[in-house]
Enzyme design. Structure first.
Site, PDB file in Angstrom:
ATOM      1  N   PHE A  95      56.799  17.686  75.872  1.00  0.00           N
ATOM      2  CA  PHE A  95      56.832  18.406  74.361  1.00  0.00           C
ATOM      3  C   PHE A  95      57.908  19.202  74.400  1.00  0.00           C
ATOM      4  O   PHE A  95      57.998  20.282  75.306  1.00  0.00           O
ATOM      5  CB  PHE A  95      55.510  18.984  74.432  1.00  0.00           C
ATOM      6  CG  PHE A  95      55.197  19.726  73.127  1.00  0.00           C
ATOM      7  CD1 PHE A  95      55.632  19.251  71.729  1.00  0.00           C
ATOM      8  CD2 PHE A  95      55.402  21.262  73.118  1.00  0.00           C
ATOM      9  CE1 PHE A  95      55.499  19.943  70.675  1.00  0.00           C
ATOM     10  CE2 PHE A  95      55.189  22.019  71.909  1.00  0.00           C
ATOM     11  CZ  PHE A  95      55.311  21.245  70.766  1.00  0.00           C
ATOM     12  N   TYR A  96      58.865  19.203  73.398  1.00  0.00           N
ATOM     13  CA  TYR A  96      60.067  19.899  73.540  1.00  0.00           C
ATOM     14  C   TYR A  96      60.822  19.843  72.117  1.00  0.00           C
ATOM     15  O   TYR A  96      60.893  18.945  71.454  1.00  0.00           O
ATOM     16  CB  TYR A  96      61.236  19.507  74.588  1.00  0.00           C
ATOM     17  CG  TYR A  96      62.403  20.268  74.881  1.00  0.00           C
ATOM     18  CD1 TYR A  96      62.407  21.548  75.521  1.00  0.00           C
ATOM     19  CD2 TYR A  96      63.710  19.853  74.353  1.00  0.00           C
ATOM     20  CE1 TYR A  96      63.437  22.498  75.449  1.00  0.00           C
ATOM     21  CE2 TYR A  96      64.911  20.461  74.671  1.00  0.00           C
ATOM     22  CZ  TYR A  96      64.747  21.951  75.009  1.00  0.00           C
ATOM     23  OH  TYR A  96      65.717  22.565  75.302  1.00  0.00           O
ATOM     24  N   VAL A  97      61.214  21.396  71.774  1.00  0.00           N
ATOM     25  CA  VAL A  97      62.236  21.389  70.542  1.00  0.00           C
ATOM     26  C   VAL A  97      63.202  22.186  71.134  1.00  0.00           C
ATOM     27  O   VAL A  97      63.245  23.356  71.845  1.00  0.00           O
ATOM     28  CB  VAL A  97      61.227  22.299  69.602  1.00  0.00           C
ATOM     29  CG1 VAL A  97      62.048  22.483  68.358  1.00  0.00           C
ATOM     30  CG2 VAL A  97      59.955  21.542  69.159  1.00  0.00           C
ATOM     31  N   ILE A 106      58.445  23.362  63.935  1.00  0.00           N
ATOM     32  CA  ILE A 106      58.692  21.911  64.183  1.00  0.00           C
ATOM     33  C   ILE A 106      57.796  21.859  65.375  1.00  0.00           C
ATOM     34  O   ILE A 106      56.913  20.701  65.193  1.00  0.00           O
ATOM     35  CB  ILE A 106      60.129  21.754  64.745  1.00  0.00           C
ATOM     36  CG1 ILE A 106      60.962  21.552  63.644  1.00  0.00           C
ATOM     37  CG2 ILE A 106      60.259  20.494  65.378  1.00  0.00           C
ATOM     38  CD1 ILE A 106      62.585  21.614  63.872  1.00  0.00           C
ATOM     39  N   TYR A 141      50.793  27.776  73.297  1.00  0.00           N
ATOM     40  CA  TYR A 141      49.465  26.741  73.346  1.00  0.00           C
ATOM     41  C   TYR A 141      48.372  27.589  73.222  1.00  0.00           C
ATOM     42  O   TYR A 141      47.266  26.938  72.460  1.00  0.00           O
ATOM     43  CB  TYR A 141      49.668  26.354  74.799  1.00  0.00           C
ATOM     44  CG  TYR A 141      50.605  25.230  75.189  1.00  0.00           C
ATOM     45  CD1 TYR A 141      51.154  24.420  74.086  1.00  0.00           C
ATOM     46  CD2 TYR A 141      51.357  25.225  76.562  1.00  0.00           C
ATOM     47  CE1 TYR A 141      52.087  23.219  74.248  1.00  0.00           C
ATOM     48  CE2 TYR A 141      52.626  24.327  76.591  1.00  0.00           C
ATOM     49  CZ  TYR A 141      52.876  23.346  75.555  1.00  0.00           C
ATOM     50  OH  TYR A 141      53.839  22.635  75.706  1.00  0.00           O
TER      51      TYR A 141
END
Length: 171
Positions: A95-97, A106, A141
């Site tokens: 999971f990465y932005v 986003i 999270y």
């Protein structure tokens, strides 16, 4: 899911070049840039086969690619697995932005998109790991209801890399 700035949608084969680029950026961010990273071809082969090894959502930035190629701000890679205790589980593998696109919702939209897919597939749990030094991710999270089971439930994560796996298998 969409906003004026981005669209969250399932990954398509044509996204693999951009996903591979972002994965390399993530590896650099995590200090793992010297390790082998996945290629566009490998992503396409593993995600778009009859029985895919993973699925992904992407955050597309509409109208940003002058050459007709899609520009992505991030992705969430997931797969389904099983637990004898809770049955159906969704595993959020990656999971990465990109940092330049953070703070616009986003990440939250990607994570909600994955969670929605989990609910639609009757999953009873979603799991993922996070580097212990990544305080920003831990805070993100926890803000969205994630529990740190390392602390709360005393779990340890183990693995065998290819060399150990091959040796253990006797091959």
């Amino acid at each position: 899911m969409a906003s004026e700035d981005f669209i969250i949608r399932p990954a398509r084969p044509g996204d693999c070049k951009e996903i591979a680029r972002i994965i390399k950026e993530l590896a650099e961010h995590q200090g793992l840039g010297d390790r082998e990273t996945v290629t566009e071809e490998a992503l396409r082969e593993d995600a778009f086969r009859d029985k895919p090894y993973f699925r992904a959502l992407v955050a597309e930035l509409p109208g940003t690619a002058a050459d007709g190629e899609v520009s992505l701000a991030g992705y969430a890679m997931y797969y389904f697995c099983y637990s004898p205790f809770v049955r159906r589980v969704m595993y959020l593998e990656d999971f990465y932005v990109q940092p330049s696109h953070r703070g616009r919702g986003i990440g939250t939209s990607l994570m909600k998109g994955v969670a929605k897919i989990g609910v639609e597939n009757n999953c009873n749990k979603m799991q993922w790991v996070c580097l212990n030094w990544n305080d920003i991710a831990v805070k993100f999270y926890k803000k969205h209801g994630g529990k740190d089971v390392t602390v709360d439930e005393n779990w340890h994560l183990f693995r065998m890399d290819r060399d150990q796996l091959t040796a253990f298998a006797g091959m």
